[in-house]
Design an enzyme around this catalytic site. Structure first.
Site, PDB file in Angstrom:
ATOM      1  N   TYR A 193       8.149 -15.488 -11.477  1.00  0.00           N
ATOM      2  CA  TYR A 193       7.056 -15.088 -12.013  1.00  0.00           C
ATOM      3  C   TYR A 193       7.385 -14.958 -13.461  1.00  0.00           C
ATOM      4  O   TYR A 193       6.423 -15.500 -14.384  1.00  0.00           O
ATOM      5  CB  TYR A 193       6.883 -13.400 -11.622  1.00  0.00           C
ATOM      6  CG  TYR A 193       5.780 -12.759 -12.387  1.00  0.00           C
ATOM      7  CD1 TYR A 193       6.400 -11.621 -13.139  1.00  0.00           C
ATOM      8  CD2 TYR A 193       4.559 -13.188 -12.464  1.00  0.00           C
ATOM      9  CE1 TYR A 193       5.389 -10.729 -13.712  1.00  0.00           C
ATOM     10  CE2 TYR A 193       3.615 -12.361 -13.074  1.00  0.00           C
ATOM     11  CZ  TYR A 193       4.020 -10.984 -13.766  1.00  0.00           C
ATOM     12  OH  TYR A 193       3.090 -10.126 -14.487  1.00  0.00           O
ATOM     13  N   GLN A 214      -5.865  -6.420  -9.352  1.00  0.00           N
ATOM     14  CA  GLN A 214      -5.598  -4.999 -10.029  1.00  0.00           C
ATOM     15  C   GLN A 214      -6.433  -5.046 -11.444  1.00  0.00           C
ATOM     16  O   GLN A 214      -7.132  -3.851 -11.747  1.00  0.00           O
ATOM     17  CB  GLN A 214      -4.288  -4.688 -10.444  1.00  0.00           C
ATOM     18  CG  GLN A 214      -3.950  -3.118 -10.929  1.00  0.00           C
ATOM     19  CD  GLN A 214      -2.630  -2.946 -11.334  1.00  0.00           C
ATOM     20  OE1 GLN A 214      -1.688  -3.835 -11.593  1.00  0.00           O
ATOM     21  NE2 GLN A 214      -2.291  -1.640 -11.546  1.00  0.00           N
ATOM     22  N   LEU A 215      -6.207  -6.113 -12.105  1.00  0.00           N
ATOM     23  CA  LEU A 215      -6.902  -5.930 -13.506  1.00  0.00           C
ATOM     24  C   LEU A 215      -8.398  -6.738 -13.457  1.00  0.00           C
ATOM     25  O   LEU A 215      -9.186  -6.338 -14.134  1.00  0.00           O
ATOM     26  CB  LEU A 215      -6.082  -6.772 -14.357  1.00  0.00           C
ATOM     27  CG  LEU A 215      -4.482  -6.262 -14.505  1.00  0.00           C
ATOM     28  CD1 LEU A 215      -3.704  -7.164 -15.280  1.00  0.00           C
ATOM     29  CD2 LEU A 215      -4.723  -4.916 -15.367  1.00  0.00           C
ATOM     30  N   GLY A 238      -8.541 -14.610 -10.376  1.00  0.00           N
ATOM     31  CA  GLY A 238      -7.808 -13.471  -9.784  1.00  0.00           C
ATOM     32  C   GLY A 238      -8.920 -12.166 -10.089  1.00  0.00           C
ATOM     33  O   GLY A 238      -8.366 -11.090 -10.331  1.00  0.00           O
ATOM     34  N   GLY A 239      -9.885 -12.429  -9.892  1.00  0.00           N
ATOM     35  CA  GLY A 239     -11.065 -11.436 -10.355  1.00  0.00           C
ATOM     36  C   GLY A 239     -11.151 -10.415  -9.340  1.00  0.00           C
ATOM     37  O   GLY A 239     -11.815  -9.155 -10.052  1.00  0.00           O
ATOM     38  N   ASP A 294     -15.042 -17.457  -3.540  1.00  0.00           N
ATOM     39  CA  ASP A 294     -13.497 -17.243  -3.011  1.00  0.00           C
ATOM     40  C   ASP A 294     -12.951 -18.358  -2.670  1.00  0.00           C
ATOM     41  O   ASP A 294     -13.194 -19.418  -2.598  1.00  0.00           O
ATOM     42  CB  ASP A 294     -13.433 -16.080  -1.900  1.00  0.00           C
ATOM     43  CG  ASP A 294     -14.233 -16.741  -0.725  1.00  0.00           C
ATOM     44  OD1 ASP A 294     -14.031 -16.046   0.308  1.00  0.00           O
ATOM     45  OD2 ASP A 294     -14.825 -17.874  -0.829  1.00  0.00           O
ATOM     46  N   ILE A 303       1.067  -2.152 -15.391  1.00  0.00           N
ATOM     47  CA  ILE A 303      -0.291  -1.678 -15.742  1.00  0.00           C
ATOM     48  C   ILE A 303      -0.491  -0.520 -14.469  1.00  0.00           C
ATOM     49  O   ILE A 303      -0.295  -0.768 -13.272  1.00  0.00           O
ATOM     50  CB  ILE A 303      -1.411  -2.564 -15.689  1.00  0.00           C
ATOM     51  CG1 ILE A 303      -1.020  -3.386 -16.872  1.00  0.00           C
ATOM     52  CG2 ILE A 303      -2.712  -1.986 -15.944  1.00  0.00           C
ATOM     53  CD1 ILE A 303      -0.877  -2.947 -18.236  1.00  0.00           C
TER      54      ILE A 303
HETATM   55  C1  VAH Z   1       5.054  -6.544 -12.200  1.00  0.00           C
HETATM   56  N1  VAH Z   1       3.032  -5.243 -12.410  1.00  0.00           N
HETATM   57  O1  VAH Z   1       5.490  -5.639 -11.722  1.00  0.00           O
HETATM   58  C2  VAH Z   1       3.794  -6.705 -12.665  1.00  0.00           C
HETATM   59  C3  VAH Z   1       3.902  -6.612 -14.129  1.00  0.00           C
HETATM   60  C4  VAH Z   1       5.148  -5.846 -16.000  1.00  0.00           C
HETATM   61  C5  VAH Z   1       5.119  -5.905 -14.684  1.00  0.00           C
HETATM   62  O2  VAH Z   1       4.027  -7.954 -14.610  1.00  0.00           O
HETATM   63  O3  VAH Z   1       5.426  -7.644 -11.588  1.00  0.00           O
END
Ligand code: VAH
Length: 310
Positions: free
Chosen positions: A132, A10-11, A6-7, A43, A162
């Site tokens: 998730y 966003q992070l 996932g490089g 990729d 984040i």
């Molecule tokens: C989301 N930005 O909103 C991510 C994160 C804490 C939220 O895990 O799913």
């Protein structure tokens, strides 16, 4: 040497730039252009060639950022289960087989409506209501099992939402807190998809990446746990908007609620208790809300990174 799945997310971009080591991606869609630097990108990473990359590049740390986030995961549960759960299993096996150290992020989304919300401690009921969140609780439990059963050096931080200026979040519930800055600078208008009083834990990306590296480098005997909450601040959309309007008084904020994201946000922590991280390995955040807003607007407004105002 660090391999980041996932490089280009966003992070990942920020961490790769900070570490200036190898960065590999596992994008399921054509990736954005990589940043300049001593990186090698592979990729559409599959786990067969992940093993080859680990061996050929003498990787020692694996940072597993690849995941579908909260809102996008709800729109494709099968894909989220494949990437977030099957992908994790592959990464755990490769790390255990090759003696890698493994960092996997978890999230405020690993808690649910039956968790204490204000504040949410490290150890409490975790019954998240998104694929998730379920996949991240699974990651925490599997990583800790591999640590105790096979001695894997597994480390995990539960991230707040984040906020970053030079990389875009990918389909989360906290994405509004990034979009407001870009829209405020570009158009002076922002339409928020969460209710004005929806309070969530949030963190500026520089704090998040520094916490990640500090935790990766922490001596093992300082870690009383393998999974920690980390916190910086909590705010609501209206509090964020008011802080931005101190700098951009003409900003107009309206609300058009996304019911899926609102239901997710209403099940998440409002405030995070990170006292264990602060006590065990000396975590402390740098950016509070005023500094976050100043830094984000400096960056986006001048389109070049300006250090945090002292
Ligand atoms: C989301 N930005 O909103 C991510 C994160 C804490 C939220 O895990 O799913």
């Amino acid at each position: 040497k660090v391999l980041i799945t996932g490089g280009l997310g966003q992070l990942g971009v920020g961490l790769a730039t900070m570490l200036r080591f190898y960065c590999f991606i596992s994008c399921l869609t054509p990736p954005p252009p990589p940043p300049p630097g001593p990186f090698i990108y592979s990729d559409i990473l599959d786990y067969k060639n992940l093993r080859e990359i680990v061996v050929n590049n003498r990787i020692t740390w694996l940072v597993h950022y690849s995941a579908l986030l909260s809102a996008v995961g709800e729109s494709n549960v099968a894909l989220a289960r494949d990437v977030n759960i099957t992908g994790l299993h592959n990464v755990l096996d490769i790390a255990a087989e090759h003696g890698l150290r493994l960092f996997v992020p978890s999230t405020i989304g690993a808690f649910g409506p039956t968790s204490p919300r204000n504040p949410t401690p490290d150890l409490c009921v975790q019954r998240p209501r998104t694929i998730y969140g379920v996949s991240k609780v699974h990651a925490e439990l599997m990583g800790e099992y591999y640590h105790h059963r096979y001695g894997l050096d597994f480390r995990c931080l539960r991230y707040p939402g984040i906020i970053s200026a030079d990389s875009q979040p990918g389909g989360g519930t906290t994405d509004y807190a990034v979009a407001i800055f870009h829209d405020a600078v570009k158009t002076g208008k922002f339409e928020c998809n969460l209710k004005p009083d929806t309070r969530l834990p949030m963190m500026y990306i520089d704090d998040c990446l520094r916490a990640t590296v500090e935790m990766m480098e922490a001596p093992a005997d300082t870690l009383s746990m393998r999974t920690y909450n980390i916190n910086a601040m909590s705010f609501s959309p209206e509090e964020l908007a008011q802080e931005v309007q101190k700098q951009l008084p003409d900003l107009e904020v309206t609300y058009d609620i996304d019911q899926v994201r609102q239901a997710i946000a209403d099940s998440w922590p409002m405030n995070f208790d990170d006292s264990n991280a602060r006590n065990d390995w000396g975590w402390k955040h740098d950016y509070d809300l005023p500094e976050l807003v100043q830094t984000m607007l400096n960056y986006i407004g001048s389109d070049s990174r300006i250090a945090k105002a002292n």
